[in-house]
Design an enzyme around this catalytic site. Structure first.
Site, PDB file in Angstrom:
ATOM      1  N   ASP A  16       0.865  -1.122   0.035  1.00  0.00           N
ATOM      2  CA  ASP A  16       0.017   0.069  -0.051  1.00  0.00           C
ATOM      3  C   ASP A  16       0.846   1.290   0.033  1.00  0.00           C
ATOM      4  O   ASP A  16       1.763   1.417   1.056  1.00  0.00           O
ATOM      5  CB  ASP A  16      -0.984   0.118   1.250  1.00  0.00           C
ATOM      6  CG  ASP A  16      -1.939  -1.131   1.249  1.00  0.00           C
ATOM      7  OD1 ASP A  16      -2.455  -1.478   0.204  1.00  0.00           O
ATOM      8  OD2 ASP A  16      -2.130  -1.802   2.491  1.00  0.00           O
ATOM      9  N   LEU A  17       0.866   2.098  -1.067  1.00  0.00           N
ATOM     10  CA  LEU A  17       1.898   3.199  -1.304  1.00  0.00           C
ATOM     11  C   LEU A  17       1.776   4.150   0.045  1.00  0.00           C
ATOM     12  O   LEU A  17       0.612   4.693   0.307  1.00  0.00           O
ATOM     13  CB  LEU A  17       1.469   3.733  -2.486  1.00  0.00           C
ATOM     14  CG  LEU A  17       2.276   5.052  -3.067  1.00  0.00           C
ATOM     15  CD1 LEU A  17       3.641   4.512  -3.307  1.00  0.00           C
ATOM     16  CD2 LEU A  17       1.739   5.799  -4.224  1.00  0.00           C
ATOM     17  N   ASP A  18       2.558   4.420   0.435  1.00  0.00           N
ATOM     18  CA  ASP A  18       3.079   5.321   1.690  1.00  0.00           C
ATOM     19  C   ASP A  18       2.153   4.949   2.624  1.00  0.00           C
ATOM     20  O   ASP A  18       1.896   5.931   3.411  1.00  0.00           O
ATOM     21  CB  ASP A  18       2.790   6.799   1.119  1.00  0.00           C
ATOM     22  CG  ASP A  18       4.020   7.278  -0.084  1.00  0.00           C
ATOM     23  OD1 ASP A  18       4.931   6.522  -0.031  1.00  0.00           O
ATOM     24  OD2 ASP A  18       3.577   7.939  -0.634  1.00  0.00           O
ATOM     25  N   GLU A  19       1.745   3.739   3.032  1.00  0.00           N
ATOM     26  CA  GLU A  19       0.958   3.406   4.194  1.00  0.00           C
ATOM     27  C   GLU A  19       1.644   2.379   5.186  1.00  0.00           C
ATOM     28  O   GLU A  19       0.918   1.799   5.919  1.00  0.00           O
ATOM     29  CB  GLU A  19      -0.523   3.103   3.863  1.00  0.00           C
ATOM     30  CG  GLU A  19      -1.141   4.113   3.104  1.00  0.00           C
ATOM     31  CD  GLU A  19      -2.582   3.498   2.631  1.00  0.00           C
ATOM     32  OE1 GLU A  19      -3.167   2.741   3.119  1.00  0.00           O
ATOM     33  OE2 GLU A  19      -3.381   4.452   2.145  1.00  0.00           O
TER      34      GLU A  19
END
Length: 280
Positions: A221-224
């Site tokens: 999950d991008l940037d999570e």
């Protein structure tokens, strides 16, 4: 040696760990612990003088206790240096800072390689002497092949930690999953969040009063991914976009350096989507 562990919480964990160390002649030098009331999990980091027992011997000694308490346990020599690969794109401030701190002895690691989607000539101000450099260009069409080469490089160099030092390529879900818990990213963080190109210009146009940066583990999950460290700095209407970029770079450098050092020193333990960080 450094021992880190996490397990379902129950009474007596500290007593049993301490007793095992005492009975085998170890001396505890530093100990930190945390009980997460929400997840009902217990976390602990212990630095100890191992006496005459080596790492393999201590792992064998802890195996029955780890099995009994359902521990996720890690143990290594305090002087053991992690093998680290640094990925970068055009911006070189984080790359430069990590290499400088490594040369100064601030970061206990061995750099296996610097990898970039741009040639070495992109970094005229970075001291790459003695550091293996690999140029792996990438386009949307060649991304799978490029990541396969990167994967092979990580394996062949026995890299233990990958650091995205402003590497402006999104890792595929497969690669992110493979590197879970051992890939750290740094990015700017604003309130509200500004995504896409020229984020500092967007922030200036909206009159933000605080800028910052976040270092986190990479997930699909991008940037999570789980956050390791963050920092902020107040700004004002007097700050131009150029001033925001300069201040943002300073924050990114120090946040990434702290996150990398804490990982290298076994101060970070994953707790689901969060982390427990035993700072010094």
């Amino acid at each position: 040696m450094i021992l880190t562990l996490s397990c379902p919480d129950r009474p007596g964990i500290v007593a049993r760990v301490s007793a095992l160390l005492f009975e085998r002649g170890a001396n505890i030098l530093d100990a930190q612990q945390y009980n997460d009331q929400e997840t009902k999990r217990f976390f602990m980091r212990v630095v100890f003088d191992p006496g005459d027992i080596d790492v393999a011997g201590w792992r064998a000694a802890f195996a029955p206790l780890a099995a009994d308490l359902e521990m996720i346990l890690r143990l290594r020599g305090r002087q053991d240096r992690r093998r680290v690969m640094i990925l970068a794109s055009q911006q070189d401030h984080c790359l430069t800072d990590l290499i400088w701190r490594w040369r100064q002895g601030e970061l206990p690691m061995d750099i296996t390689a610097v990898v970039s989607n741009h040639p070495a000539s992109t970094y005229p101000h970075v001291d790459l002497q003695g550091v293996a450099f690999h140029h792996l260009p990438v386009t949307p069409e060649t991304k799978p092949a490029q990541e396969a080469r990167l994967n092979g490089l990580i394996d062949s160099t026995e890299t233990e930690l990958v650091v995205l030092a402003r590497y402006m390529q999104v890792l595929s879900p497969d690669l992110a999953q493979r590197l879970e818990g051992r890939c750290i990213n740094i990015h700017h963080s604003f309130l509200p969040g500004f995504k896409g190109a020229r984020p500092y210009h967007q922030a200036h146009a909206r009159g933000v009063k605080v800028i910052g940066a976040t270092a986190h583990y990479v997930t699909g999950d991008l940037d999570e991914g789980p956050i390791i460290e963050q920092d902020v700095e107040r700004i004002s209407h007097r700050d131009t976009p150029a001033a925001l970029i300069r201040k943002g770079r300073d924050i990114e450098r120090r946040v990434l350096a702290r996150a990398v050092r804490w990982h290298l020193e076994d101060r970070v333990i994953l707790n689901g989507r969060k982390t427990v960080v035993f700072t010094d």
